[in-house]
Design a protein around this motif. Structure first.
Motif, short mmCIF file in Angstrom:
data_model
loop_
_atom_site.label_atom_id
_atom_site.label_comp_id
_atom_site.label_asym_id
_atom_site.label_seq_id
_atom_site.Cartn_x
_atom_site.Cartn_y
_atom_site.Cartn_z
N LEU A 175 49.48 52.54 40.30
CA LEU A 175 49.02 52.96 41.62
C LEU A 175 50.13 53.68 42.37
O LEU A 175 49.89 54.69 43.06
CB LEU A 175 48.54 51.75 42.43
CG LEU A 175 47.27 51.05 41.92
CD1 LEU A 175 46.96 49.82 42.76
CD2 LEU A 175 46.09 52.01 41.90
N PHE A 194 48.68 48.08 47.06
CA PHE A 194 47.23 48.07 46.93
C PHE A 194 46.55 48.59 48.19
O PHE A 194 45.57 49.34 48.11
CB PHE A 194 46.74 46.66 46.60
CG PHE A 194 46.79 46.34 45.13
CD1 PHE A 194 45.64 46.33 44.37
CD2 PHE A 194 47.99 46.06 44.50
CE1 PHE A 194 45.67 46.04 43.00
CE2 PHE A 194 48.05 45.78 43.14
CZ PHE A 194 46.88 45.77 42.39
N SER A 198 44.38 52.01 48.42
CA SER A 198 43.00 51.95 48.90
C SER A 198 42.73 53.06 49.91
O SER A 198 41.70 53.74 49.84
CB SER A 198 42.70 50.59 49.53
OG SER A 198 42.74 49.56 48.58
N LEU A 205 40.46 48.76 46.61
CA LEU A 205 41.43 48.05 45.78
C LEU A 205 41.96 46.80 46.46
O LEU A 205 42.48 45.90 45.80
CB LEU A 205 42.59 48.99 45.44
CG LEU A 205 42.19 50.23 44.63
CD1 LEU A 205 43.33 51.23 44.61
CD2 LEU A 205 41.78 49.85 43.22
N LEU A 208 41.09 43.27 45.21
CA LEU A 208 41.72 42.72 44.01
C LEU A 208 42.89 41.80 44.34
O LEU A 208 43.34 41.03 43.50
CB LEU A 208 42.22 43.86 43.12
CG LEU A 208 41.16 44.84 42.62
CD1 LEU A 208 41.81 45.92 41.76
CD2 LEU A 208 40.07 44.13 41.83
N ARG A 236 36.85 48.86 39.26
CA ARG A 236 37.91 49.62 39.94
C ARG A 236 38.77 50.39 38.93
O ARG A 236 39.14 51.53 39.18
CB ARG A 236 38.80 48.67 40.75
CG ARG A 236 38.16 47.95 41.90
CD ARG A 236 37.67 48.88 43.02
NE ARG A 236 36.31 49.33 42.75
CZ ARG A 236 35.22 48.59 42.95
NH1 ARG A 236 35.33 47.36 43.40
NH2 ARG A 236 34.02 49.09 42.70
N LEU A 240 39.43 54.37 38.68
CA LEU A 240 40.77 54.96 38.65
C LEU A 240 40.92 55.91 37.45
O LEU A 240 41.52 56.99 37.56
CB LEU A 240 41.82 53.86 38.59
CG LEU A 240 42.06 53.08 39.89
CD1 LEU A 240 42.82 51.80 39.61
CD2 LEU A 240 42.79 53.95 40.90
#
Length: 250
Positions: A175, A194, A198, A205, A208, A236, A240
């Motif tokens: 990420l 995260f 997002s 995200l 999660l 998710r 991605l």
């Protein structure tokens, strides 16, 4: 041995790093060219007594005598100091691996502290196509691992929990690499990563992150909670993979 630079290292890790450096110096002498600490132990995610100490050793070669010397040092210190097996590299190996390990090197560049020798990551540059391609490969490999992990767990909630938590943790560096591709400021901590991803990638995200609390708070999720988390995670990661597959870079 040179004096260690421990200024930005959590004090709880000083003894471990000093012990590692001493043991490696005794076993390798001038063949040891540098020690760099990397990863979450340098961030607010660090938990004394629970977080592993991750490091990169720069060496003048990677022959068996080097491996044996490092093995001896790690064997004596690993359990006492939660020492993860160090990554062993040479200057040439690092320079020639920027295209295939771009995601990892980017993450090391973001969060590292060289305690001995020259910093191997500070001046590194990366090509966007290399980073994009590795992200795509990694996300698609994650989908394979999730499917295989579900089958291997064979209904065991303990094993499925391990599959899910490991997969969520492994998303963080990828990420951050995607955020780098979007020319967005990256944060080193897991939760901030995260949330940032997002917002930037327009994907859910944040949800999660509840998986991380399972481990931190020693929560035992029920079967339905695990299956719901698995479905959400798989969805998710699939999103991605699709996103990065269509991402155009210079």
């Amino acid at each position: 041995m040179e004096r260690l630079e421990l200024t930005h290292i959590p004090v709880e890790l000083h003894t471990a790093i000093q012990s590692l450096a001493t043991a490696l110096d005794q076993g390798l002498g001038p063949r040891l060219q540098g020690i760099t600490v990397v990863g979450s132990c340098l961030t607010n995610d660090f938990q004394a007594g629970r977080s592993d100490l991750n490091s990169v050793l720069m060496l003048d070669g990677l022959d068996r005598s080097v491996l044996e010397a490092v093995t001896g040092a790690v064997r004596r210190l690993a359990r006492k100091h939660r020492l993860a097996v160090p990554l062993l590299m040479t200057e040439t190996y690092v320079a020639q691996s920027r295209d295939v390990f771009a995601v990892e090197w980017l993450d090391f560049q973001l969060t590292h502290q060289t305690v001995l020798g020259q910093d191997p990551f500070a001046a590194m540059t990366f090509a966007q196509p290399d980073v994009r391609l590795q992200c795509e490969r990694e996300f698609k490999a994650d989908l394979i691992r999730l499917r295989q992990g579900f089958i291997t767990a064979a209904g065991s909630t303990r094993l499925l929990k391990e599959v899910i938590t490991a997969a969520v943790k492994s998303l963080a560096p990828k990420l951050r690499a995607l955020l780098w591709l979007h020319d967005t400021q990256r944060e080193p901590t897991l939760e901030a990563t995260f949330k940032q991803a997002s917002q930037t990638l327009k994907l859910d995200l944040d949800s999660l992150l509840s998986v991380i609390q399972w481990q931190r708070q020693k929560i035992k999720p029920s079967g339905p909670q695990l299956y719901e988390a698995y479905d959400r995670l798989y969805s998710r990661v699939d999103e991605l993979a699709t996103l990065v597959d269509g991402l155009e870079v210079a």
